[in-house]
Scaffold this active site. Structure first.
Site, PDB file in Angstrom:
ATOM      1  N   ASN A  70     -13.217   3.573  -1.731  1.00 57.95           N
ATOM      2  CA  ASN A  70     -12.291   2.754  -1.588  1.00 57.95           C
ATOM      3  C   ASN A  70     -12.765   1.729  -0.347  1.00 57.95           C
ATOM      4  O   ASN A  70     -12.558   1.971   0.876  1.00 57.95           O
ATOM      5  CB  ASN A  70     -10.854   2.965  -1.283  1.00 57.95           C
ATOM      6  CG  ASN A  70      -9.932   1.579  -1.136  1.00 57.95           C
ATOM      7  OD1 ASN A  70     -10.339   0.532  -1.023  1.00 57.95           O
ATOM      8  ND2 ASN A  70      -8.501   1.822  -0.914  1.00 57.95           N
ATOM      9  N   TYR A  92       0.955  -1.131  -0.064  1.00 64.72           N
ATOM     10  CA  TYR A  92      -0.053  -0.031  -0.097  1.00 64.72           C
ATOM     11  C   TYR A  92       0.940   1.135  -0.150  1.00 64.72           C
ATOM     12  O   TYR A  92       0.221   2.549  -0.012  1.00 64.72           O
ATOM     13  CB  TYR A  92      -0.670  -0.011   1.044  1.00 64.72           C
ATOM     14  CG  TYR A  92      -1.949  -1.070   1.147  1.00 64.72           C
ATOM     15  CD1 TYR A  92      -1.708  -2.158   1.903  1.00 64.72           C
ATOM     16  CD2 TYR A  92      -2.807  -1.235   0.259  1.00 64.72           C
ATOM     17  CE1 TYR A  92      -2.430  -3.334   2.048  1.00 64.72           C
ATOM     18  CE2 TYR A  92      -3.582  -2.460   0.428  1.00 64.72           C
ATOM     19  CZ  TYR A  92      -3.462  -3.423   1.335  1.00 64.72           C
ATOM     20  OH  TYR A  92      -4.380  -4.554   1.216  1.00 64.72           O
ATOM     21  N   ASP A 119     -25.808  -2.589  -1.877  1.00 68.79           N
ATOM     22  CA  ASP A 119     -27.172  -1.860  -1.922  1.00 68.79           C
ATOM     23  C   ASP A 119     -27.037  -0.507  -1.794  1.00 68.79           C
ATOM     24  O   ASP A 119     -27.843   0.223  -2.306  1.00 68.79           O
ATOM     25  CB  ASP A 119     -27.898  -2.795  -0.857  1.00 68.79           C
ATOM     26  CG  ASP A 119     -28.187  -4.207  -1.205  1.00 68.79           C
ATOM     27  OD1 ASP A 119     -28.739  -5.001  -0.248  1.00 68.79           O
ATOM     28  OD2 ASP A 119     -27.905  -4.634  -2.256  1.00 68.79           O
ATOM     29  N   HIS A 147      -8.834   1.071  -5.602  1.00 64.49           N
ATOM     30  CA  HIS A 147      -8.045   0.372  -4.969  1.00 64.49           C
ATOM     31  C   HIS A 147      -6.859   0.876  -4.859  1.00 64.49           C
ATOM     32  O   HIS A 147      -6.064   0.958  -6.048  1.00 64.49           O
ATOM     33  CB  HIS A 147      -8.288  -1.089  -5.234  1.00 64.49           C
ATOM     34  CG  HIS A 147      -9.711  -1.777  -5.153  1.00 64.49           C
ATOM     35  ND1 HIS A 147     -10.428  -1.927  -3.953  1.00 64.49           N
ATOM     36  CD2 HIS A 147     -10.599  -1.899  -6.039  1.00 64.49           C
ATOM     37  CE1 HIS A 147     -11.649  -2.542  -4.021  1.00 64.49           C
ATOM     38  NE2 HIS A 147     -11.682  -2.425  -5.559  1.00 64.49           N
ATOM     39  N   ILE A 148      -6.051   0.793  -3.890  1.00 67.71           N
ATOM     40  CA  ILE A 148      -4.501   1.319  -4.163  1.00 67.71           C
ATOM     41  C   ILE A 148      -3.936   0.185  -4.762  1.00 67.71           C
ATOM     42  O   ILE A 148      -2.974   0.673  -5.684  1.00 67.71           O
ATOM     43  CB  ILE A 148      -4.014   1.557  -2.660  1.00 67.71           C
ATOM     44  CG1 ILE A 148      -4.720   2.653  -2.088  1.00 67.71           C
ATOM     45  CG2 ILE A 148      -2.627   1.690  -2.783  1.00 67.71           C
ATOM     46  CD1 ILE A 148      -4.498   2.889  -0.632  1.00 67.71           C
ATOM     47  N   SER A 149      -4.035  -1.013  -4.576  1.00 64.43           N
ATOM     48  CA  SER A 149      -3.457  -2.103  -5.115  1.00 64.43           C
ATOM     49  C   SER A 149      -4.155  -2.583  -6.191  1.00 64.43           C
ATOM     50  O   SER A 149      -5.195  -2.365  -6.417  1.00 64.43           O
ATOM     51  CB  SER A 149      -3.099  -3.242  -4.144  1.00 64.43           C
ATOM     52  OG  SER A 149      -4.406  -3.783  -3.610  1.00 64.43           O
TER      53      SER A 149
HETATM   54  C1  DHK Z   1      -7.500  -2.093   0.676  1.00 68.42           C
HETATM   55  C2  DHK Z   1      -7.455  -3.118   1.317  1.00 68.42           C
HETATM   56  O1  DHK Z   1      -7.839  -2.679   2.553  1.00 68.42           O
HETATM   57  C3  DHK Z   1      -7.767  -4.421   1.071  1.00 68.42           C
HETATM   58  O2  DHK Z   1      -8.687  -5.140   1.698  1.00 68.42           O
HETATM   59  C4  DHK Z   1      -8.133  -4.676  -0.423  1.00 68.42           C
HETATM   60  C5  DHK Z   1      -7.743  -2.250  -1.107  1.00 68.42           C
HETATM   61  C6  DHK Z   1      -7.388  -3.701  -1.313  1.00 68.42           C
HETATM   62  C7  DHK Z   1      -6.705  -1.271  -1.809  1.00 68.42           C
HETATM   63  O3  DHK Z   1      -5.781  -1.802  -2.713  1.00 68.42           O
HETATM   64  O4  DHK Z   1      -6.849  -0.176  -1.689  1.00 68.42           O
HETATM   65  O5  DHK Z   1      -8.067  -5.992  -0.785  1.00 68.42           O
END
Ligand code: DHK
Length: 144
Positions: A74, A24, A87, A100-102
């Protein structure tokens, strides 16, 4: 006319910068918020983070009722588990960017299927923390 973009973050993102930095990165959530406010220009940003599913649902309801111009979300781990968040998002009439960051598709299989994507206008994944500023600018393009 001033417009507001709601940027909502789910569980564990309060620990950004200290949490699995190899995945992250080392940018903190406060730094992400500053980046978003810088990218927003004349648009107002509501920037929030919670570790609780119901709070995220309540904040989405607030965005619906305000009404916010757009939602960037996110949902973190709730991405893969939360029908209540899905929902709530389905009730929002404006554009939604799932962020998503990743790159969740390069990670463990538990992270591959987002429940949120059917409600999203667009999905951004894998850009790291800079993806937040990209999401803000993309939301502004969608709202143009
Ligand atoms: C962030 C999280 O906390 C993970 O549970 C996800 C996501 C990925 C992210 O990449 O921002 O799987």
């Amino acid at each position: 006319m001033s417009r507001t973009i709601h940027l909502l973050n789910g569980p564990n993102l309060n620990r950004l910068g200290r949490r699995e930095p190899e995945i992250y990165g080392r940018t903190t959530l406060a730094e992400v918020e500053a980046m978003c406010r810088g990218a927003a220009g004349g648009d107002a940003i509501v920037f929030r983070q919670t570790n609780y599913e119901g709070q995220l649902v309540d904040w989405i309801h607030e965005a619906i009722d305000e009404p916010a111009a757009g939602i960037v979300i996110n949902p973190a781990g709730l991405t893969f588990t939360s029908i209540p968040v899905l929902d709530a998002l389905k009730m929002f009439p404006g554009p939604i960017i799932e962020l998503h960051i990743s790159n969740i598709h390069k990670r463990e299989a538990i992270y591959h299927r987002s429940l949120m994507s059917p409600a999203a206008t667009a999905v951004i994944a894998g850009l790291g923390a800079r993806g937040y500023a990209t999401a803000i600018r993309s939301m502004q393009d969608l709202l143009a």
